[in-house]
Design a protein around this motif. Structure first.
Motif, mmCIF file in Angstrom:
data_model
loop_
_atom_site.group_PDB
_atom_site.id
_atom_site.type_symbol
_atom_site.label_atom_id
_atom_site.label_comp_id
_atom_site.label_asym_id
_atom_site.label_seq_id
_atom_site.Cartn_x
_atom_site.Cartn_y
_atom_site.Cartn_z
ATOM 1 N N ASP A 41 0.821 -1.214 0.000
ATOM 2 C CA ASP A 41 0.000 0.000 0.000
ATOM 3 C C ASP A 41 0.851 1.258 0.000
ATOM 4 O O ASP A 41 0.550 2.226 -0.707
ATOM 5 C CB ASP A 41 -0.943 0.016 1.203
ATOM 6 C CG ASP A 41 -2.073 -0.986 1.064
ATOM 7 O OD1 ASP A 41 -2.344 -1.403 -0.081
ATOM 8 O OD2 ASP A 41 -2.669 -1.352 2.086
ATOM 9 N N ASN A 67 0.811 4.086 -2.951
ATOM 10 C CA ASN A 67 0.516 5.495 -2.672
ATOM 11 C C ASN A 67 1.640 6.412 -3.137
ATOM 12 O O ASN A 67 1.384 7.497 -3.670
ATOM 13 C CB ASN A 67 0.235 5.704 -1.181
ATOM 14 C CG ASN A 67 -1.124 5.196 -0.782
ATOM 15 O OD1 ASN A 67 -2.054 5.181 -1.589
ATOM 16 N ND2 ASN A 67 -1.255 4.758 0.453
ATOM 17 N N LYS A 69 -7.490 6.508 -2.110
ATOM 18 C CA LYS A 69 -8.428 5.510 -2.624
ATOM 19 C C LYS A 69 -9.274 6.197 -3.688
ATOM 20 O O LYS A 69 -9.632 7.366 -3.557
ATOM 21 C CB LYS A 69 -9.350 5.000 -1.523
ATOM 22 C CG LYS A 69 -8.637 4.305 -0.398
ATOM 23 C CD LYS A 69 -8.663 2.838 -0.596
ATOM 24 C CE LYS A 69 -8.094 2.157 0.636
ATOM 25 N NZ LYS A 69 -7.147 1.168 0.348
ATOM 26 N N GLU A 70 -9.577 5.456 -4.732
ATOM 27 C CA GLU A 70 -10.382 6.015 -5.813
ATOM 28 C C GLU A 70 -11.761 6.427 -5.299
ATOM 29 O O GLU A 70 -12.442 5.674 -4.608
ATOM 30 C CB GLU A 70 -10.536 4.984 -6.932
ATOM 31 C CG GLU A 70 -11.285 5.497 -8.121
ATOM 32 C CD GLU A 70 -11.382 4.483 -9.251
ATOM 33 O OE1 GLU A 70 -11.788 4.896 -10.339
ATOM 34 O OE2 GLU A 70 -11.059 3.312 -9.050
#
Length: 134
Positions: A72, A76, A99-100
């Motif tokens: 993650d 990012n 996050k989308e």
């Protein structure tokens, strides 16, 4: 273009299977070592195979933990690098996750704004679409 997240499940499934095979091989070689006469060449070979398989199982497990721990964060970092380079959008909060479709605090042209991303190319800040840098 904003990079899409790489799915972790296939990598995890493969590495768990590989680690399992190595540990099973170590177990079987250890059984062979126990059945052999101590000090013979067969005993030494099966002991070497057991140790090597156990070490490979531990290394594979460590690699799996590293992937799970850093996936993650690395994603990012890649998204923020893409946003900074292609859209001029900087993070307002250090090490902020993305996050989308979820709003996040950002800095655009020196102003604090709230943005959302939609993969693969749309960045909306304070209700206005941010055009990509040419």
């Amino acid at each position: 273009m904003i990079p899409a997240p790489v799915p972790v499940f296939p990598m995890v499934a493969i590495l768990v299977a590989v680690a399992g095979v190595f540990f099973y091989a170590s177990f079987q070689a250890g059984r062979g070592t126990a059945r052999s006469d101590r000090g013979t060449s067969l005993w030494r070979r099966s002991l070497a195979v057991a140790v090597a398989a156990a070490v490979l199982g531990v290394v594979t497990s460590a690699f799996l933990v590293n992937i799970l721990a850093s996936h993650d964060r690395n994603y990012n970092m890649a998204v923020w690098a893409s946003l900074a380079k292609n859209y001029g959008v900087q993070s307002a909060i250090p090490e902020q996750g993305l996050k989308e479709g979820i709003p996040f605090a950002a800095i655009v042209n020196g102003k604090n704004v709230e943005c959302t991303i939609t993969l693969p190319r749309t960045v909306v800040c304070d209700g206005e679409t941010v055009p990509p840098n040419s």
